[in-house]
Design a protein around this motif. Structure first.
Motif, PDB file in Angstrom:
ATOM      1  N   UNK A   1      -4.096 -12.654  10.199  1.00 30.04           N
ATOM      2  CA  UNK A   1      -2.817 -11.956  10.087  1.00 30.04           C
ATOM      3  C   UNK A   1      -2.888 -11.051   8.862  1.00 30.04           C
ATOM      4  N   UNK A   2      -2.100 -10.013   8.889  1.00 32.75           N
ATOM      5  CA  UNK A   2      -2.041  -9.093   7.754  1.00 32.75           C
ATOM      6  C   UNK A   2      -1.185  -9.721   6.663  1.00 32.75           C
ATOM      7  N   UNK A   3      -1.756  -9.884   5.477  1.00 29.30           N
ATOM      8  CA  UNK A   3      -0.960 -10.323   4.330  1.00 29.30           C
ATOM      9  C   UNK A   3      -0.244  -9.123   3.722  1.00 29.30           C
ATOM     10  N   UNK A   4      -1.007  -8.075   3.463  1.00 31.15           N
ATOM     11  CA  UNK A   4      -0.415  -6.823   3.011  1.00 31.15           C
ATOM     12  C   UNK A   4      -1.425  -5.708   3.165  1.00 31.15           C
ATOM     13  N   UNK A   5      -0.920  -4.500   3.111  1.00 29.87           N
ATOM     14  CA  UNK A   5      -1.745  -3.296   3.185  1.00 29.87           C
ATOM     15  C   UNK A   5      -1.431  -2.494   1.930  1.00 29.87           C
ATOM     16  N   UNK A   6      -2.452  -2.145   1.178  1.00 33.80           N
ATOM     17  CA  UNK A   6      -2.270  -1.379  -0.051  1.00 33.80           C
ATOM     18  C   UNK A   6      -2.810   0.032   0.147  1.00 33.80           C
ATOM     19  N   UNK A   7      -1.981   1.005  -0.171  1.00 34.34           N
ATOM     20  CA  UNK A   7      -2.400   2.404  -0.148  1.00 34.34           C
ATOM     21  C   UNK A   7      -2.279   2.903  -1.577  1.00 34.34           C
ATOM     22  N   UNK A   8      -3.397   3.339  -2.132  1.00 34.59           N
ATOM     23  CA  UNK A   8      -3.429   3.791  -3.517  1.00 34.59           C
ATOM     24  C   UNK A   8      -3.506   5.306  -3.540  1.00 34.59           C
ATOM     25  N   UNK A   9      -2.508   5.919  -4.134  1.00 36.53           N
ATOM     26  CA  UNK A   9      -2.479   7.372  -4.315  1.00 36.53           C
ATOM     27  C   UNK A   9      -2.744   7.675  -5.787  1.00 36.53           C
ATOM     28  N   UNK A  10      -2.836   8.937  -6.128  1.00 35.38           N
ATOM     29  CA  UNK A  10      -3.098   9.319  -7.518  1.00 35.38           C
ATOM     30  C   UNK A  10      -2.051   8.803  -8.486  1.00 35.38           C
ATOM     31  N   UNK A  11      -0.790   8.837  -8.090  1.00 40.29           N
ATOM     32  CA  UNK A  11       0.277   8.428  -9.007  1.00 40.29           C
ATOM     33  C   UNK A  11       1.129   7.270  -8.485  1.00 40.29           C
ATOM     34  N   UNK A  12       0.801   6.750  -7.311  1.00 41.07           N
ATOM     35  CA  UNK A  12       1.638   5.703  -6.718  1.00 41.07           C
ATOM     36  C   UNK A  12       0.805   4.652  -6.008  1.00 41.07           C
ATOM     37  N   UNK A  13       1.391   3.459  -5.913  1.00 45.01           N
ATOM     38  CA  UNK A  13       0.911   2.417  -5.010  1.00 45.01           C
ATOM     39  C   UNK A  13       1.951   2.282  -3.910  1.00 45.01           C
ATOM     40  N   UNK A  14       1.498   2.113  -2.683  1.00 42.51           N
ATOM     41  CA  UNK A  14       2.382   1.820  -1.555  1.00 42.51           C
ATOM     42  C   UNK A  14       1.905   0.487  -0.987  1.00 42.51           C
ATOM     43  N   UNK A  15       2.797  -0.496  -0.960  1.00 37.36           N
ATOM     44  CA  UNK A  15       2.456  -1.814  -0.436  1.00 37.36           C
ATOM     45  C   UNK A  15       3.274  -2.052   0.830  1.00 37.36           C
ATOM     46  N   UNK A  16       2.579  -2.394   1.893  1.00 40.23           N
ATOM     47  CA  UNK A  16       3.211  -2.734   3.165  1.00 40.23           C
ATOM     48  C   UNK A  16       2.939  -4.218   3.388  1.00 40.23           C
ATOM     49  N   UNK A  17       4.001  -5.016   3.502  1.00 44.37           N
ATOM     50  CA  UNK A  17       3.841  -6.452   3.679  1.00 44.37           C
ATOM     51  C   UNK A  17       4.627  -6.911   4.902  1.00 44.37           C
ATOM     52  N   UNK A  18       3.915  -7.185   6.017  1.00 42.46           N
ATOM     53  CA  UNK A  18       4.616  -7.729   7.190  1.00 42.46           C
ATOM     54  C   UNK A  18       5.234  -9.091   6.852  1.00 42.46           C
ATOM     55  N   UNK A  19       6.423  -9.320   7.383  1.00 40.05           N
ATOM     56  CA  UNK A  19       7.094 -10.592   7.139  1.00 40.05           C
ATOM     57  C   UNK A  19       6.616 -11.617   8.148  1.00 40.05           C
ATOM     58  N   UNK A  20       6.405 -12.802   7.676  1.00 39.13           N
ATOM     59  CA  UNK A  20       5.969 -13.914   8.526  1.00 39.13           C
ATOM     60  C   UNK A  20       7.214 -14.658   8.986  1.00 39.13           C
ATOM     61  N   UNK A  21       7.797 -14.204  10.086  1.00 39.67           N
ATOM     62  CA  UNK A  21       9.061 -14.753  10.563  1.00 39.67           C
ATOM     63  C   UNK A  21       8.892 -15.802  11.653  1.00 39.67           C
ATOM     64  N   UNK A  22       7.691 -15.946  12.184  1.00 40.20           N
ATOM     65  CA  UNK A  22       7.388 -16.945  13.212  1.00 40.20           C
ATOM     66  C   UNK A  22       8.221 -16.793  14.483  1.00 40.20           C
ATOM     67  N   UNK A  23       8.724 -15.620  14.752  1.00 43.35           N
ATOM     68  CA  UNK A  23       9.400 -15.371  16.022  1.00 43.35           C
ATOM     69  C   UNK A  23       8.852 -14.070  16.593  1.00 43.35           C
ATOM     70  N   UNK A  24       8.585 -14.033  17.893  1.00 45.02           N
ATOM     71  CA  UNK A  24       7.962 -12.840  18.470  1.00 45.02           C
ATOM     72  C   UNK A  24       8.879 -11.619  18.505  1.00 45.02           C
ATOM     73  N   UNK A  25      10.188 -11.805  18.401  1.00 42.40           N
ATOM     74  CA  UNK A  25      11.087 -10.659  18.500  1.00 42.40           C
ATOM     75  C   UNK A  25      11.393 -10.021  17.147  1.00 42.40           C
ATOM     76  N   UNK A  26      11.000 -10.638  16.052  1.00 42.01           N
ATOM     77  CA  UNK A  26      11.217 -10.042  14.732  1.00 42.01           C
ATOM     78  C   UNK A  26       9.891  -9.518  14.201  1.00 42.01           C
TER      79      UNK A  26
ATOM     80  N   UNK B   1       0.254  -4.335 -10.333  1.00 38.58           N
ATOM     81  CA  UNK B   1       0.057  -4.519  -8.904  1.00 38.58           C
ATOM     82  C   UNK B   1       0.071  -5.997  -8.496  1.00 38.58           C
ATOM     83  N   UNK B   2      -0.601  -6.829  -9.250  1.00 35.38           N
ATOM     84  CA  UNK B   2      -0.642  -8.262  -8.916  1.00 35.38           C
ATOM     85  C   UNK B   2       0.753  -8.872  -8.976  1.00 35.38           C
TER      86      UNK B   2
END
Length: 123
Positions: free
Chosen positions: A67-92, A107-108
């Motif tokens: 499963x995806x824990x998070x996705x990190x996109x590093x730009x010159x001046x920014x970090x973008x963190x995408x973190x899917x929520x672990x909701x344990x339901x298929x509709x969310x 970042x940590x």
């Protein structure tokens, strides 16, 4: 904790520029805090649904049992963190999207605080 309250708390993360809770089935932003004219969280949330979907397809194609824990996109001046929520339901199918000023962010610590936020959000 309600969405808006939780997202307001996330803006206390050092360097936070904006945060959104996004439904990656529809691309709709369900809540947001921060952002500005140069950081439109509605547009960014919608566009980043494609990033999440692409990574999920790649995991499926490679037959990884992960499963995806998070996705990190590093730009010159920014970090973008995408973190899917672990909701344990298929509709969310939700993710948190946090944008940080790279010169001020720990970042940590930001990733740790996002995990705590995930547990606090009630939709």
């Amino acid at each position: 904790m309600k969405i808006d309250e939780a997202l307001r708390g996330a803006m206390a993360v050092d360097g936070a520029l904006g945060i959104a809770l996004v439904d990656y089935q529809s691309g709709m932003v369900l809540g947001q805090q921060g952002g500005n004219a140069l950081l439109d969280l509605e547009v960014a949330g919608a566009v980043n649904t494609d990033v999440v979907r692409a990574k999920l397809r790649a995991i499926e194609t490679m037959q990884l049992e992960e499963v995806i824990e998070d996705i990190l996109i590093t730009l010159g001046s920014q970090y973008h963190i995408i973190m899917p929520l672990d909701r344990h339901t298929p509709d969310e199918k939700l993710f948190l999207y946090l944008v940080l000023d790279r010169s001020r962010a720990n970042l940590a610590l930001a990733r740790h605080q996002l995990r705590r936020l995930e547990q606090a959000i009630t939709v």
